[in-house]
Design an enzyme around this catalytic site. Structure first.
Site, PDB file in Angstrom:
ATOM      1  N   HIS A 316      24.059  47.901 -27.028  1.00 32.39           N
ATOM      2  CA  HIS A 316      24.289  47.931 -25.737  1.00 32.39           C
ATOM      3  C   HIS A 316      23.824  49.344 -25.084  1.00 32.39           C
ATOM      4  O   HIS A 316      24.198  50.649 -25.875  1.00 32.39           O
ATOM      5  CB  HIS A 316      25.667  47.931 -25.243  1.00 32.39           C
ATOM      6  CG  HIS A 316      25.851  47.550 -23.791  1.00 32.39           C
ATOM      7  ND1 HIS A 316      25.884  48.479 -22.641  1.00 32.39           N
ATOM      8  CD2 HIS A 316      26.478  46.329 -23.421  1.00 32.39           C
ATOM      9  CE1 HIS A 316      26.185  47.752 -21.598  1.00 32.39           C
ATOM     10  NE2 HIS A 316      26.379  46.532 -21.875  1.00 32.39           N
ATOM     11  N   ARG A 339      25.595  48.457 -13.457  1.00 32.62           N
ATOM     12  CA  ARG A 339      24.072  48.487 -13.054  1.00 32.62           C
ATOM     13  C   ARG A 339      23.854  47.476 -12.272  1.00 32.62           C
ATOM     14  O   ARG A 339      22.890  47.396 -11.168  1.00 32.62           O
ATOM     15  CB  ARG A 339      23.626  48.396 -14.380  1.00 32.62           C
ATOM     16  CG  ARG A 339      23.641  49.818 -14.923  1.00 32.62           C
ATOM     17  CD  ARG A 339      22.664  49.683 -16.487  1.00 32.62           C
ATOM     18  NE  ARG A 339      23.308  48.829 -17.414  1.00 32.62           N
ATOM     19  CZ  ARG A 339      22.835  48.048 -18.046  1.00 32.62           C
ATOM     20  NH1 ARG A 339      21.609  47.763 -17.994  1.00 32.62           N
ATOM     21  NH2 ARG A 339      23.496  47.287 -19.115  1.00 32.62           N
TER      22      ARG A 339
END
Length: 547
Positions: A316, A339
């Site tokens: 990740h 995000r």
């Protein structure tokens, strides 16, 4: 027949027949009110319990589904002190398409989930060297995952989970990742709701045992018939009035439990010096989101299961580096929705990637940057910046991260000049005045610099935190099929299900290939957990009929 006897018979007929009829109808009504699962339990008292190993979302979904399908009992064994596993930490949400919460008027009906998942699977699905039978097997798993995704959302919402907010994560062509509107992260909300429903609706048939580590699958003639597990108890012996001098002894007890088994113990991302070192030695030294526990894959292998994609490990791109403890091996995930809702990634004040690319792609770009050695860990120095719009959209997460000290607030005017200029340029992209050089076309709820078209407001507050790539998810695991049966055959070969054994969640392999889409880990737990639970319940009931 005497007159007296005739009168007696008439009297009994008049009095007793109505009473008998009333009792009969009450009995029928009582049985009807028990519901399907209770009737099945009554009809097959010799049926064994369904044994679920692992109390993350896959295990809880399997337990609930098994009980709904009529299993007489479910025994849920969890080796950790508390249920929830890594599922309870999930922060971005759960995928589903098409669902009632998606904005079809704005984005169109979502018919691209299968395509996005297939594309994300990469070379393990698309390489020319992949046999057609293997490709077909993988596509079948993906079809089950995506095709049942909408019903998975409905299942959770009907239980009482709020999943009304939908965001677009990296690698997705449309917004389809669901979470709640409140402050509770989706993983915790789903786990808590399922646990409560199991206790409320099935208290008499559901048992959760924590601190119970399964050490062996019991097999008879190539059929899994149960498990061996051990528990440890601590006993303190008072030998003196000084409490510090009292002796504590631990006793380990081995137990056996018979019944069909659903295996849901998760992946091996936290098994740094075990399976991770074996299959991906190049990832040594990276921090992880997962608790440092050994992978349980060897238990399945010992029962005949085949493993696939074990080298496929997902990094990740954004795990928080805690300023108070930068060398901590286990880190909090900086949720992908940060995000998705507009957050940007900066290195030395400049953007360097499309933040909505797949996790694999974003991680690759971060790891091209110079790394640092901190506390024996290999880490990177990347800043995540959220404007007021993104921070508001992810308020439930942001509040927690601020409280933990993982994010901090600062005004635009207090940023360095390079960062200020980057935000000015990004605002122009969001306004549509220029194209993003990195190809980003979705900007979430970003609103900084949009009013009046003059760029970022000087007194506006942004949230900033340091992030680094971390080991997050393992795509490899036991080969299984669309019915969640664990297979003793290689992927693509003629299927050889192991009787009595099912699996769901991160312990399985073959769905995600090279890369898992964000939001699909919780989804596979629900979709295949429900399938496994129902299948195991049917097996338990059938076994009861056979005595």
């Amino acid at each position: 027949m005497t007159r007296r006897r005739i009168l007696s018979i008439v009297f009994l007929s008049i009095v007793l027949i109505p009473i008998t009829a009333i009792l009969y109808h009450r009995l029928v009504a009582a049985i009807s009110s028990l519901g399907k699962s209770s009737i099945a339990h009554m009809a097959t008292p010799s049926s064994p319990p369904v044994i679920v190993v692992g109390a993350g979302l896959a295990g809880l979904s399997a337990a609930y589904s098994a009980l709904q399908a009529g299993a007489p009992a479910v025994r849920l064994l969890e080796r950790a002190p508390k249920p929830g596993g890594n599922s309870i930490k999930a922060s971005s949400g759960i995928n589903g398409a098409p669902t009632r919460f998606q904005n079809a008027a704005k984005h169109g009906v979502d018919e691209s989930f299968w395509d996005d998942t297939v594309r994300s699977a990469g070379t393990r699905l698309h390489a020319s060297s992949v046999a057609e039978a293997v490709r077909s097997h993988r596509q079948g798993l993906i079809s089950t995952l995506t095709g049942r995704s909408a019903s998975a959302i409905d299942f959770l919402v009907d239980l009482g989970v709020d999943l009304s907010v939908v965001a677009q994560l990296g690698g997705h062509s449309k917004p389809r990742t669901h979470r709640g509107a409140g402050k509770t992260p989706p993983g915790a909300a789903i786990i808590t709701t399922l646990l409560n429903k199991l206790k409320e609706q099935h208290a008499d048939r559901f048992e959760l045992l924590t601190g119970a580590e399964v050490t062996k699958l019991i097999t008879e003639e190539e059929r899994v018939t149960g498990v061996e597990y051990r528990t440890t108890t601590a006993t303190t012996t008072t030998t003196t009035t000084d409490a510090a001098a009292n002796a504590t002894t631990t006793t380990t007890t081995t137990h056996t439990l018979h019944g069909p088994v659903v295996f849901t113990t998760g992946g091996f991302g936290g098994d740094t010096h075990g399976l991770l070192a074996k299959y991906r030695p190049d990832l040594a030294g990276l921090p992880s989101t997962n608790d440092p526990r050994p992978g349980a894959h060897s238990l399945l292998s010992a029962a005949g299961a085949r493993l696939v994609d074990m080298e496929s490990v997902q990094i990740h791109p954004t795990g928080f580096v805690d300023p108070a403890s930068p060398g901590a091996r286990v880190k909090f995930l900086a949720a992908e929705l940060l995000r998705g809702e507009g957050g940007v990634l900066l290195h030395k004040g400049k953007r360097f990637v499309n933040e909505l690319e797949t996790r694999e792609r974003v991680s690759e770009e971060v790891m091209k940057l110079p790394s640092l050695e901190e506390g024996g860990l290999r880490q990177w120095d990347v800043q995540m910046v959220l404007d007021p719009g993104a921070a508001e959209a992810a308020a439930g997460h942001v509040g927690f991260y601020l409280w933990k000290g993982l994010l901090r607030k600062t005004k635009v005017k207090d940023l360095d000049e390079t960062t200020r200029q980057t935000l000015l340029e990004y605002a122009a992209v969001v306004r549509g005045e220029t194209k993003d050089p990195f190809g980003r076309v979705a900007f979430g709820r970003w609103k900084l610099g949009l009013e009046g078209g003059t760029g970022p407001e000087e007194d506006a507050e942004v949230c900033i935190g340091r992030v680094t790539p971390i080991v997050h998810f393992t795509m490899g695991g036991a080969v299984f099929n669309e019915r969640a049966q664990v297979l003793a055959s290689e992927m693509g070969d003629e299927e050889k299900p192991i009787p009595g054994l099912w699996a769901a969640g991160e312990i399985t392999g073959g769905i995600h290939g090279d890369n898992r889409l964000g939001g699909s880990s919780l989804l596979e737990c629900v979709v295949f957990g429900r399938i496994a639970g129902e299948q195991a319940a049917n097996a338990a009931l059938e076994r009861g009929k056979l005595g």
